[in-house]
Design a protein around this motif. Structure first.
Motif, PDB file in Angstrom:
ATOM      1  N   ASN A 156       0.946  -1.144   0.004  1.00 10.19           N
ATOM      2  CA  ASN A 156      -0.025  -0.049  -0.033  1.00 10.19           C
ATOM      3  C   ASN A 156       0.932   1.076  -0.010  1.00 10.19           C
ATOM      4  O   ASN A 156       0.877   2.158  -0.889  1.00 10.19           O
ATOM      5  N   ASP A 157       1.778   1.538   0.937  1.00 16.43           N
ATOM      6  CA  ASP A 157       2.121   2.732   1.287  1.00 16.43           C
ATOM      7  C   ASP A 157       3.394   2.705   2.151  1.00 16.43           C
ATOM      8  O   ASP A 157       3.429   1.695   3.107  1.00 16.43           O
ATOM      9  N   VAL A 176       5.190   5.235   4.817  1.00 18.44           N
ATOM     10  CA  VAL A 176       4.665   6.476   5.531  1.00 18.44           C
ATOM     11  C   VAL A 176       5.866   7.115   6.390  1.00 18.44           C
ATOM     12  O   VAL A 176       6.060   6.295   7.234  1.00 18.44           O
ATOM     13  N   VAL A 228       3.009  10.512   2.836  1.00 19.31           N
ATOM     14  CA  VAL A 228       2.828   9.054   2.115  1.00 19.31           C
ATOM     15  C   VAL A 228       3.285   8.852   1.212  1.00 19.31           C
ATOM     16  O   VAL A 228       2.905   9.834   0.120  1.00 19.31           O
ATOM     17  N   SER A 251       2.829   6.199  -1.833  1.00 16.32           N
ATOM     18  CA  SER A 251       1.935   5.131  -1.975  1.00 16.32           C
ATOM     19  C   SER A 251       2.202   4.720  -3.435  1.00 16.32           C
ATOM     20  O   SER A 251       2.387   5.263  -4.561  1.00 16.32           O
ATOM     21  N   THR A 252       1.719   3.307  -3.624  1.00 16.92           N
ATOM     22  CA  THR A 252       1.563   2.644  -4.666  1.00 16.92           C
ATOM     23  C   THR A 252       0.169   2.934  -5.343  1.00 16.92           C
ATOM     24  O   THR A 252      -0.849   3.507  -4.516  1.00 16.92           O
ATOM     25  N   GLY A 310      -2.141   1.450  -3.057  1.00 17.28           N
ATOM     26  CA  GLY A 310      -2.650   2.294  -1.922  1.00 17.28           C
ATOM     27  C   GLY A 310      -3.175   3.548  -2.092  1.00 17.28           C
ATOM     28  O   GLY A 310      -3.479   4.261  -0.948  1.00 17.28           O
ATOM     29  N   SER A 311      -3.739   3.961  -3.327  1.00 12.29           N
ATOM     30  CA  SER A 311      -4.066   5.277  -3.388  1.00 12.29           C
ATOM     31  C   SER A 311      -5.512   5.270  -2.910  1.00 12.29           C
ATOM     32  O   SER A 311      -6.002   6.393  -3.013  1.00 12.29           O
ATOM     33  N   ALA A 358      -3.355   7.226   1.471  1.00 10.96           N
ATOM     34  CA  ALA A 358      -3.141   8.414   0.657  1.00 10.96           C
ATOM     35  C   ALA A 358      -4.347   9.218  -0.066  1.00 10.96           C
ATOM     36  O   ALA A 358      -4.386  10.394  -0.037  1.00 10.96           O
ATOM     37  N   SER A 373       3.965   6.095  -8.710  1.00  3.48           N
ATOM     38  CA  SER A 373       3.901   6.158  -7.118  1.00  3.48           C
ATOM     39  C   SER A 373       3.581   7.755  -6.844  1.00  3.48           C
ATOM     40  O   SER A 373       3.561   8.524  -7.800  1.00  3.48           O
TER      41      SER A 373
END
Length: 288
Positions: free
Chosen positions: A143-144, A146, A176, A178-179, A182-183, A187, A202
């Motif tokens: 996901n991310d 951070v 953050v 993020s991929t 994970g958006s 994010a 990203s």
């Protein structure tokens, strides 16, 4: 010839619905003539023998995760390096990643075992933290990654570089990275855009920045992101991976983030519709 011969079952930790679903799933897989291995949590709920995570990842050619997105994130980080495809059965709350409903589980898993599925590859991020020449730690995130303040409600100061180019120095509660997967997580709640999961990108999303002009930025995920903790505000910080595996940071520490060379393989039922998932989970079009 069978596409899959050895299936690994992963699950969230507890709940009557989880145990009942696991029992049904295990009995079904055994009747299909498949070898079934179980993670610690799944084995505990079924009073069976667990297989250590790394050994499990080496032996299976299909993973089924019973739980929520968090359970799948944990399994995904483990299995990405081994390129084991994953199916998610949704017993969680949101379910962006786990899209097989328990009521349709046997029907849809039968189809997947027979090769009737859609495959979706998801990018991961790899990050490491440094204090001078000493590596503090590294990990991957689905996901991310951070960066955030540690134990205090105070802003941190940090400088960001992308591919060696200076981007900015800012004060914020954190950042953050993020991929696309994970958006729709941290994010999104921090004001970032939704990226389609097929994009090789990203997102950098500042958390409560102390300037109105600070905005999220989307970059190619092969870009090298470097972050240096500022010295003017000596606030201790943490670097987290999908909300876990924290690395403590202090002023002057550096972070390097880039796309992981391995991707997570996610299998969906044939009728999978990404935009339906967004409409359903984010309640688009709901009359208030």
């Amino acid at each position: 010839m069978k596409l899959f011969t050895t299936v690994g079952i992963f699950s969230k930790q507890d709940g009557e619905a989880v145990q009942s679903t696991l029992e049904t799933l295990y009995d079904f897989l055994v009747t299909q003539g498949l070898k079934v291995l179980m993670s610690t949590h799944a084995a505990h709920l079924l009073n069976s023998t667990a297989t250590a995570d790394e050994e499990l990842a080496k032996q299976i050619d299909l993973a089924i995760v019973v739980g929520g997105d968090g359970s799948l994130l944990t399994a995904g980080r483990l299995l990405a390096a081994h390129q084991v495809p994953i199916v998610g059965v949704n017993l969680g709350r949101v379910g962006f990643l786990v899209d097989v409903l328990p009521a349709q589980m046997l029907e849809q898993i039968t189809a997947i075992l027979n090769g009737d599925y859609l495959e979706d590859e998801r990018c991961l991020l790899k990050a490491c933290a440094w204090r001078g020449e000493d590596k503090l730690g590294e990990n991957i995130a689905l996901n991310d990654v951070v960066l955030h303040a540690r134990n205090k409600v105070r802003m941190i100061e940090f400088t960001t570089y992308i591919d060696g180019f200076f981007v900015n120095t800012q004060r914020a509660d954190g950042l953050v990275i993020s991929t696309p997967t994970g958006s729709t997580a941290y994010a999104l709640s921090s004001g970032g855009p939704i990226l389609h999961t097929s994009l090789e990108a990203s997102i950098l999303v500042p958390i409560s920045p102390h300037t109105l002009t600070s905005r999220p930025i989307v970059i190619p995920n092969q870009s090298l992101i470097e972050i240096e903790m500022g010295n003017d505000r000596p606030v201790e910080a943490l670097l987290s991976f999908d909300g876990h595996h924290d690395i403590p940071l202090v002023s002057g520490d550096q972070i390097k983030i880039i796309a992981s060379p391995k991707k997570m393989r996610l299998l969906h039922p044939r009728h999978y519709d990404y935009y339906h998932i967004l409409r359903s989970k984010l309640h688009w079009g709901t009359q208030l």
